[in-house]
Design a protein around this motif. Sequence first.
Motif, PDB file in Angstrom:
ATOM      1  N   SER A 131       4.005   2.297  12.245  1.00 31.53           N
ATOM      2  CA  SER A 131       3.071   2.541  11.076  1.00 31.53           C
ATOM      3  C   SER A 131       3.720   2.548   9.809  1.00 31.53           C
ATOM      4  O   SER A 131       4.811   2.703   9.602  1.00 31.53           O
ATOM      5  N   SER A 132       3.080   2.629   8.557  1.00 30.57           N
ATOM      6  CA  SER A 132       3.445   2.730   7.388  1.00 30.57           C
ATOM      7  C   SER A 132       4.331   3.775   7.050  1.00 30.57           C
ATOM      8  O   SER A 132       5.318   3.872   6.426  1.00 30.57           O
ATOM      9  N   LYS A 133       3.771   5.057   7.612  1.00 28.94           N
ATOM     10  CA  LYS A 133       4.671   6.291   7.526  1.00 28.94           C
ATOM     11  C   LYS A 133       5.835   6.239   8.219  1.00 28.94           C
ATOM     12  O   LYS A 133       6.826   6.624   7.305  1.00 28.94           O
ATOM     13  N   ASP A 134       6.105   5.486   9.272  1.00 26.51           N
ATOM     14  CA  ASP A 134       7.411   5.471   9.846  1.00 26.51           C
ATOM     15  C   ASP A 134       8.289   4.541   9.108  1.00 26.51           C
ATOM     16  O   ASP A 134       9.600   4.799   8.904  1.00 26.51           O
ATOM     17  N   LEU A 135       7.757   3.678   8.663  1.00 24.69           N
ATOM     18  CA  LEU A 135       8.530   2.786   7.919  1.00 24.69           C
ATOM     19  C   LEU A 135       9.078   3.155   6.548  1.00 24.69           C
ATOM     20  O   LEU A 135      10.305   3.110   6.166  1.00 24.69           O
ATOM     21  N   VAL A 136       8.343   4.120   5.705  1.00 29.47           N
ATOM     22  CA  VAL A 136       8.699   4.827   4.647  1.00 29.47           C
ATOM     23  C   VAL A 136       9.709   5.774   5.105  1.00 29.47           C
ATOM     24  O   VAL A 136      10.747   6.045   4.437  1.00 29.47           O
ATOM     25  N   ARG A 137       9.613   6.582   6.135  1.00 26.31           N
ATOM     26  CA  ARG A 137      10.620   7.457   6.544  1.00 26.31           C
ATOM     27  C   ARG A 137      11.871   6.808   6.972  1.00 26.31           C
ATOM     28  O   ARG A 137      12.948   7.227   6.500  1.00 26.31           O
ATOM     29  N   MET A 138      11.908   5.723   7.778  1.00 26.46           N
ATOM     30  CA  MET A 138      13.193   5.076   7.831  1.00 26.46           C
ATOM     31  C   MET A 138      13.732   4.758   6.701  1.00 26.46           C
ATOM     32  O   MET A 138      15.103   4.890   6.521  1.00 26.46           O
ATOM     33  N   MET A 139      13.156   4.070   5.761  1.00 24.96           N
ATOM     34  CA  MET A 139      13.644   3.656   4.351  1.00 24.96           C
ATOM     35  C   MET A 139      14.547   4.780   3.549  1.00 24.96           C
ATOM     36  O   MET A 139      15.494   4.623   3.141  1.00 24.96           O
ATOM     37  N   LEU A 140      13.537   5.651   3.602  1.00 24.56           N
ATOM     38  CA  LEU A 140      14.270   6.819   3.052  1.00 24.56           C
ATOM     39  C   LEU A 140      15.356   7.537   3.536  1.00 24.56           C
ATOM     40  O   LEU A 140      16.425   7.728   2.895  1.00 24.56           O
TER      41      LEU A 140
END
Length: 61
Positions: free
Chosen positions: A2-11
């Motif tokens: 999900s986009s939430k996981d993607l943002v978390r990984m990038m952060l």
Amino acid sequence: MSSKDLVRMMLERMIWYVETPRQERKQLQKKKEPWTVRWFGMLPISLSMMMNKGKERIRRS
């Protein structure tokens, strides 16, 4: 993913990058292997070792 996981990984990656010193990051980078090894494997290295061995024998004589 999900986009939430993607943002978390990038952060997480961005935070790790900011927190680690530059020298440590450079040490973790992979060393590139020569193009001859990448294309032909161990053959060029073995041939160069054989040639060097032959040159040493000639010098000793």
